[in-house]
Design a protein around this motif. Structure first.
Motif, PDB file in Angstrom:
ATOM      1  N   LEU B  98       7.388   6.181   8.965  1.00  0.00           N
ATOM      2  CA  LEU B  98       6.637   5.017   9.413  1.00  0.00           C
ATOM      3  C   LEU B  98       6.351   5.157  10.901  1.00  0.00           C
ATOM      4  O   LEU B  98       7.174   5.688  11.639  1.00  0.00           O
ATOM      5  CB  LEU B  98       7.393   3.711   9.154  1.00  0.00           C
ATOM      6  CG  LEU B  98       8.788   3.586   9.747  1.00  0.00           C
ATOM      7  CD1 LEU B  98       9.071   2.154  10.129  1.00  0.00           C
ATOM      8  CD2 LEU B  98       9.820   4.095   8.777  1.00  0.00           C
ATOM      9  N   GLN B  99       5.191   4.726  11.276  1.00  0.00           N
ATOM     10  CA  GLN B  99       4.891   4.667  12.714  1.00  0.00           C
ATOM     11  C   GLN B  99       4.760   3.208  13.117  1.00  0.00           C
ATOM     12  O   GLN B  99       5.692   2.625  13.641  1.00  0.00           O
ATOM     13  CB  GLN B  99       3.646   5.486  13.024  1.00  0.00           C
ATOM     14  CG  GLN B  99       3.965   6.983  13.060  1.00  0.00           C
ATOM     15  CD  GLN B  99       2.727   7.833  13.213  1.00  0.00           C
ATOM     16  OE1 GLN B  99       1.751   7.443  13.838  1.00  0.00           O
ATOM     17  NE2 GLN B  99       2.751   9.020  12.653  1.00  0.00           N
ATOM     18  N   CYS B 100       3.614   2.580  12.828  1.00  0.00           N
ATOM     19  CA  CYS B 100       3.520   1.151  13.170  1.00  0.00           C
ATOM     20  C   CYS B 100       4.331   0.324  12.190  1.00  0.00           C
ATOM     21  O   CYS B 100       4.803  -0.749  12.524  1.00  0.00           O
ATOM     22  CB  CYS B 100       2.069   0.700  13.205  1.00  0.00           C
ATOM     23  SG  CYS B 100       1.353   0.363  11.585  1.00  0.00           S
ATOM     24  N   GLY B 101       4.451   0.795  10.957  1.00  0.00           N
ATOM     25  CA  GLY B 101       5.318   0.130   9.988  1.00  0.00           C
ATOM     26  C   GLY B 101       4.686  -1.008   9.203  1.00  0.00           C
ATOM     27  O   GLY B 101       5.352  -1.598   8.356  1.00  0.00           O
ATOM     28  N   VAL B 102       3.430  -1.327   9.435  1.00  0.00           N
ATOM     29  CA  VAL B 102       2.872  -2.492   8.736  1.00  0.00           C
ATOM     30  C   VAL B 102       2.567  -2.166   7.280  1.00  0.00           C
ATOM     31  O   VAL B 102       2.569  -3.033   6.421  1.00  0.00           O
ATOM     32  CB  VAL B 102       1.626  -3.048   9.467  1.00  0.00           C
ATOM     33  CG1 VAL B 102       0.380  -2.238   9.159  1.00  0.00           C
ATOM     34  CG2 VAL B 102       1.416  -4.523   9.107  1.00  0.00           C
ATOM     35  N   CYS B 103       2.347  -0.883   6.985  1.00  0.00           N
ATOM     36  CA  CYS B 103       2.114  -0.488   5.597  1.00  0.00           C
ATOM     37  C   CYS B 103       3.426  -0.283   4.858  1.00  0.00           C
ATOM     38  O   CYS B 103       3.439  -0.156   3.641  1.00  0.00           O
ATOM     39  CB  CYS B 103       1.313   0.820   5.563  1.00  0.00           C
ATOM     40  SG  CYS B 103       2.267   2.238   6.166  1.00  0.00           S
ATOM     41  N   CYS B 135      -2.231   4.044   4.536  1.00  0.00           N
ATOM     42  CA  CYS B 135      -1.499   4.157   5.794  1.00  0.00           C
ATOM     43  C   CYS B 135      -2.450   4.840   6.766  1.00  0.00           C
ATOM     44  O   CYS B 135      -2.991   5.895   6.464  1.00  0.00           O
ATOM     45  CB  CYS B 135      -0.233   4.993   5.639  1.00  0.00           C
ATOM     46  SG  CYS B 135       0.547   5.302   7.244  1.00  0.00           S
ATOM     47  N   ARG B 136      -2.668   4.247   7.913  1.00  0.00           N
ATOM     48  CA  ARG B 136      -3.606   4.831   8.858  1.00  0.00           C
ATOM     49  C   ARG B 136      -2.887   5.653   9.929  1.00  0.00           C
ATOM     50  O   ARG B 136      -3.506   6.364  10.690  1.00  0.00           O
ATOM     51  CB  ARG B 136      -4.411   3.701   9.503  1.00  0.00           C
ATOM     52  CG  ARG B 136      -5.603   4.155  10.315  1.00  0.00           C
ATOM     53  CD  ARG B 136      -6.625   4.972   9.525  1.00  0.00           C
ATOM     54  NE  ARG B 136      -7.933   4.907  10.150  1.00  0.00           N
ATOM     55  CZ  ARG B 136      -8.975   5.627   9.768  1.00  0.00           C
ATOM     56  NH1 ARG B 136      -8.864   6.474   8.754  1.00  0.00           N
ATOM     57  NH2 ARG B 136     -10.132   5.494  10.375  1.00  0.00           N
ATOM     58  N   CYS B 137      -1.552   5.519  10.004  1.00  0.00           N
ATOM     59  CA  CYS B 137      -0.835   6.153  11.114  1.00  0.00           C
ATOM     60  C   CYS B 137      -0.299   7.549  10.792  1.00  0.00           C
ATOM     61  O   CYS B 137      -0.264   8.406  11.656  1.00  0.00           O
ATOM     62  CB  CYS B 137       0.359   5.307  11.540  1.00  0.00           C
ATOM     63  SG  CYS B 137      -0.052   3.669  12.139  1.00  0.00           S
ATOM     64  N   THR B 138       0.203   7.747   9.579  1.00  0.00           N
ATOM     65  CA  THR B 138       1.066   8.916   9.355  1.00  0.00           C
ATOM     66  C   THR B 138       0.379  10.125   8.746  1.00  0.00           C
ATOM     67  O   THR B 138       0.934  11.225   8.782  1.00  0.00           O
ATOM     68  CB  THR B 138       2.210   8.561   8.384  1.00  0.00           C
ATOM     69  OG1 THR B 138       1.624   8.206   7.119  1.00  0.00           O
ATOM     70  CG2 THR B 138       3.045   7.410   8.893  1.00  0.00           C
TER      71      THR B 138
ATOM     72  N   ILE C 211      -4.239  -1.054   9.840  1.00  0.00           N
ATOM     73  CA  ILE C 211      -4.047  -1.839   8.617  1.00  0.00           C
ATOM     74  C   ILE C 211      -3.811  -3.319   8.920  1.00  0.00           C
ATOM     75  O   ILE C 211      -4.111  -4.189   8.124  1.00  0.00           O
ATOM     76  CB  ILE C 211      -2.879  -1.253   7.775  1.00  0.00           C
ATOM     77  CG1 ILE C 211      -3.133   0.237   7.483  1.00  0.00           C
ATOM     78  CG2 ILE C 211      -2.697  -2.009   6.475  1.00  0.00           C
ATOM     79  CD1 ILE C 211      -4.417   0.548   6.738  1.00  0.00           C
TER      80      ILE C 211
HETATM   81  S1  FES Z   1       2.679   3.346   9.607  1.00  0.00           S
HETATM   82 FE1  FES Z   1       0.965   2.323  10.441  1.00  0.00          FE
HETATM   83  S2  FES Z   1      -0.283   2.022   8.722  1.00  0.00           S
HETATM   84 FE2  FES Z   1       1.334   3.195   7.935  1.00  0.00          FE
END
Ligand code: FES
Ligand code: FES
Lengths: 80, 159, 758
Positions: B98-103, B135-138, C211
């Motif tokens: 997880l990066q931002c963790g919202v997903c 997921c947009r971050c990982t 997201i």
């Molecule tokens: S960790 Fe940021 S959208 Fe998945």
């Protein structure tokens, strides 16, 4: 004396002068000398940042210059 | 007109009133304070709102709150048992999945649903099962690894 | 591979992040998760027209509705000429305020024109329906060509071209800025070239695609104190923007950052916050505003669509002798595209004696662009790296070899001006060349073509301002406090830095992101700056604490402080004081109250731009020639990061940036109709990569230490989105022998091109 380099684009406002040596203790004083000599540069420089000896500085007015400092003007950038 | 809903959420009985057109996602988040379930789109396209309804993976934004009467809902808040994380949660932490963790809540619930019925999925099966979760971050690499590792962990193998 | 000489005990390890547990259990609070007693729900009325004069707004019917507590329009946001200096780029608060609520003109479909606060979301949206806005629609200006046409409608009366306009430039214009970089003699350079390739490329407007939609809650107190809870990349910037836009003192606004569900540059500007404050002030109640996904697409800040012409000349031996490029970037509704950065990055990787790069910042009737990961660079790299690939093919040279031959090195003068310090481009290219991926044979599946592409990317990495404190508890644990929202693992990296300096195990260091009242100023989480600049502040704060600890040891031992050293987390007695047992942090902490009281280390930095960084990506693409569908089947990212503090999160940045770039290359685009209505404002039709679209993404971390940072950190987050557009397109060319100059490489476009190829 610090050396100020003008890119070709900027040299349009300096009558073709591509570099200039300036005796100034800090960036602020250097900018005064440069824009007094080439008033046409004032506006273009408003949208430029400054690289002193290869380090690009965001807040540069009081940066001390060394006698052999090299100054370049670089376009502004923002990060994401 | 409000609807009276009696349901089970995370193994506890719950009762609430809601509007007939209200989604389960809205009810969970604003009526029950279960904000772990996230809204990324409200159109069923991102998976951030994934919950289990009678064990089936559904996007809570496409389920009406009134529909869960008499049924069992599991949200991310109910995935861990007391102080013990579910292997998927533990492996997400260990793999930095997880990066931002919202997903993450959506992925945790979706991955648990997969491992509930298939404890030895292939990488391809994991990727297709999770294709409803954005997921947009990982770039998904570490997420897929975490899920595969969690599966191995649940089978009692170390990889 | 590492050129860093310093050895580390904690930095470079992979502990579990401190904020992770809350995130895997659903306890972490993001922007939309806040609620206050008595809170109202807001709704924003948005323009259905892409370009229109606002004739009148009648809010009376909405205001009369039961449950409606406040209505605001542009007249509640003062017009201002104020600018907020944020690093290199000044934020135009007048434009930002006008974007938050339009004053005179709606400049894009979705532009906010009014907002309502009511006791429920349903009442708020019903009231929004009841607001009567009379528009006088104008012809929309939707792209660069339309904006530059001689008879183009002008978006902003009085716009003058800043920078270096061409001498013959028209006085009424949609061009906000023109800049150029030149060196040498272009004509002579091209005259000496054996191969000259010239092409024009286009890239679509795309969205960061975080997201979590934008969301905030604002409260206006009876005493005029304002509190804002919001999801942002920089709460200090939110505070200063809101203060400037609304004309209130910054000290009267407290901004509390939530956890942030992605931003990539898109959560730097304010959209909802000034509106929520204005509503809360009128309603005397807290107000919550949340964007729908559609709002996010239509009315937050995507990145520029571009048109880029590139001409590159090389000698037979492969050396580049001349380059020219013209970059046209859509800024959206207000000035401020990343065209200038694009120009600076375009040929930054190569040593070319003669060049002219010019860039235009052009306003159009689309949402105002925001930063998006290495803003400006990906489109420029797509154009230049495609042409470099073509030169390599024309000369029969290996594309990595050709790049190595022309790659900049330490001491070279960058195309954008100054000399490069230590940089890692050569190390990156060498590592790519040696990677098994580059040597592996391509195996086509039946019915499919397969190709391999490579491309480079460059980004500056920002510096800017940061503050940090490190406070020690009596049990020997510590808190490290900064003011940068943690978007992808920076907290754990900061804790590792404190561990490194003080020898406290990382799980006993608690990293905290504090609100604007609780820590000194921090610039945004952006520009890949947090690990570098805020990291420097953290290290200095830890060293400050360490100096105080040494003084305490001196007191305990009753020796001068000069006789106390520090080694692996312990105070040690030097020469004159030798014979005394070292004191650990825990032992010193236990005596804090006897040796002078609490210890807080603190530091602020004003960091110069970090060392620039390069990456190289290798992409294998499989193309189904019957359907035009393509798929990345193998992908490798090589990047110089200076020093990887927590390698897992560094890899994560590299993988995430690459996959965003792959989406940009293959599928993502804003599709507008002729009237300027966005046709695909949702995740179904704005197609971002999902897990089944991608392979594992291999990463190679190169560490060429940045001399400006105590550990050598450069920053990592932005470089990885720069190469993929060209890496994918070059792979597509390798597979199909078609040179694509327009993105995305969506199936219909690929199919059409294959038909034409025959
Ligand atoms: S960790 Fe940021 S959208 Fe998945
Ligand atoms: S919020 Fe339900 S799928 Fe996106």
């Amino acid at each position: 004396m610090a050396t100020v380099h003008f890119s070709r684009g900027l040299a349009r406002y300096t009558g073709g002068v591509e570099s200039l040596t300036v005796d100034a203790p800090r960036v602020q004083e250097l900018l005064v000398v440069v824009t007094e000599r080439f008033p046409g540069l004032t506006q273009p420089l408003e949208v430029m940042a400054i690289a002193v000896d290869g380090e690009v500085h965001q807040h540069h007015d009081y940066l001390k210059l060394r006698p052999d400092s090299e100054i370049h003007f670089v376009p502004q950038i923002a990060g994401g | 007109m409000t609807v009276h809903v009696r349901t089970t959420i995370n193994a506890e009985p719950q009762e609430f009133l809601c509007e007939p057109g209200e989604t389960l996602l809205e009810a969970l988040r604003s009526r029950l304070g279960l904000t772990g379930t996230k809204e990324g789109c409200a159109t069923g396209d991102c998976g951030a709102c994934s919950v289990l309804l009678d064990g089936r993976l559904v996007p809570a934004c496409l389920v009406l709150a009134a529909e869960v009467s008499g049924r069992e809902v599991l949200t991310v808040e109910g995935v861990a048992t007391g102080d013990t994380l579910h292997p998927v949660q533990q492996k997400f932490l260990e793999h930095a999945a997880l990066q931002c963790g919202v997903c993450t809540p959506g992925f945790v619930v979706a991955a648990k649903a997969l491992l509930d019925h298939n404890d030895d999925p292939t990488e391809e099966q994991v990727r297709y099962w999770l294709a409803g979760n954005l997921c947009r971050c990982t770039g998904y690499d570490k997420i897929v690894r975490a899920v595969l590792d969690a599966a191995a962990d649940m089978r009692g193998v170390t990889v | 591979m590492s050129t860093a000489t310093k050895t580390f005990e904690h930095v470079g390890t992979r502990p579990i992040r401190h904020d992770g547990l809350d995130k895997v259990t659903g306890r972490a609070n993001y922007g939309a998760d806040y609620a206050l007693p008595g809170m109202l729900h807001g709704y924003v009325v948005r323009s259905p027209h892409a370009h229109a004069r606002i004739v009148s707004i009648d809010t009376s019917a909405a205001e009369a509705m039961a449950g409606v507590k406040a209505v605001v329009t542009g007249s509640d946001i003062p017009k201002t000429n104020a600018k907020l200096v944020m690093g290199e780029a000044a934020l135009d608060l007048g434009a930002m305020g006008d974007n938050a609520l339009a004053h005179d003109k709606a400049l894009y479909e979705g532009h906010a024109v009014a907002a309502v606060a009511a006791t429920s979301p349903e009442i708020a949206s019903a009231a929004a329906e009841a607001i009567r806005v009379v528009y006088e629609p104008l012809q929309p200006v939707m792209n660069v060509d339309q904006a530059l046409a001689p008879d183009a409608l002008i978006l902003h009366d009085g716009m003058v071209t800043k920078g270096r306009p061409k001498p013959d430039a028209p006085t009424r214009t949609n061009v906000a800025l023109r800049m150029e970089l030149t060196r040498g003699d272009l004509d002579k350079g091209f005259a000496g070239a054996d191969v000259v390739i010239e092409r024009t490329f286009t890239t679509p407007m795309v969205h960061q695609g975080y997201i979590e939609p934008h969301a905030c809650v604002a409260r206006w107190g009876e005493d005029g104190q304002v509190v804002v809870w919001t999801s942002t990349q920089g709460h200090f910037v939110v505070r200063d923007c809101c203060a400037g836009i609304l004309g209130i003192d910054a000290a009267r606004i407290k901004v509390i950052p939530s956890e942030i569900g992605g931003g990539f540059g898109g959560k730097i500007p304010v959209y909802l916050e000034p509106v929520a404050i204005a509503l809360a002030r009128k309603a005397h109640r807290p107000v919550k505003l949340v964007m729908s996904r559609e709002d996010v697409f239509r009315a937050s800040g995507p990145t520029s669509g571009t048109k880029i012409r590139v001409k590159l000349g090389a000698k037979k031996d492969g050396s580049f002798v001349a380059a020219s490029a013209s970059l046209y970037y859509e800024a959206g509704a207000y000035a401020g595209s990343p065209a200038g950065a694009g120009a600076m990055c375009a040929i930054a990787a190569y040593d070319i004696p003669n060049f002219l790069v010019e860039a235009y910042d052009i306003v159009v009737n689309r949402p105002k662009v925001a930063a998006y990961r290495a803003p400006g660079a990906p489109a420029a790299a797509f154009a230049v790296e495609s042409v470099v690939d073509e030169v390599a093919r024309r000369l029969g040279k290996d594309p990595i070899e050709l790049r190595l031959q022309n790659a900049v090195r330490e001491g070279d003068q960058a195309a954008y001006g100054p000399e490069f310090g230590p940089i890692g481009l050569r190390e990156v290219l060498e590592a790519a060349r040696c990677h098994p991926h580059w040597k592996a044979p391509l195996v086509p599946q039946p019915g499919r073509k397969v190709g391999r592409g490579v491309a480079c990317g460059f980004w500056f990495n920002a510096g800017l301002n940061s503050s940090a404190t490190v406070s020690l508890s009596a049990d020997g644990s510590a808190n490290v406090v900064t003011g940068n929202p943690d978007i992808g693992g920076t907290r754990v990296a900061q804790a590792l830095m404190v561990s490194e300096e003080l020898g406290i195990p990382v799980e006993r260091v608690r990293p905290i992101v504090a609100d604007t009242d609780s820590i000194g100023y921090n610039d945004v989480t952006g520009g890949s700056r947090v690990c570098y600049a805020t990291g420097m502040a953290v290290i200095e704060a830890a060293r400050d604490a360490q100096a105080q600890l040494r003084a305490r040891a001196a007191k305990i031992w009753d020796v001068p402080v000069e006789q106390v050293g520090w080694e692996r987390g312990r105070a040690i007695a030097l020469n004159g004081a030798s014979g005394r047992e070292p004191l650990t942090v825990s032992e010193l902490a236990a005596k804090l109250m006897h040796t002078g009281g609490p210890i807080i280390g603190s530091a602020t930095v004003n960091a110069p731009m970090a060392g620039p960084a390069f990456g190289a990506h290798i992409c294998d693409l499989e193309v189904d020639e019957d359907t035009g569908v393509s798929r990345v089947v193998r992908y490798t990212v090589v990047q110089d990061v200076g020093k990887a503090v927590h390698p897992s999160y560094v890899e994560g940045q590299m993988q995430g940036g690459a996959s965003q770039g792959i989406g940009w290359a293959l599928n993502e685009e804003y599709v507008y109709d002729a009237e300027g209505h966005l046709q695909n404002p949702g995740f179904l039709d704005y197609r971002m990569p999902v897990a089944s679209d991608l392979p594992m993404i291999d990463t190679v971390i190169i560490e060429v230490a940045n001399p400006l940072h105590p550990y050598g950190v450069r920053g990592v987050g932005e470089v990885p989105i720069v190469p993929p557009l060209a890496a994918v397109a070059n792979a597509m060319h390798d597979a199909t022998r078609v040179r694509f100059t327009a993105l995305p490489l969506s199936p219909p476009r690929v199919l059409a091109a294959l038909k034409q190829r025959g």
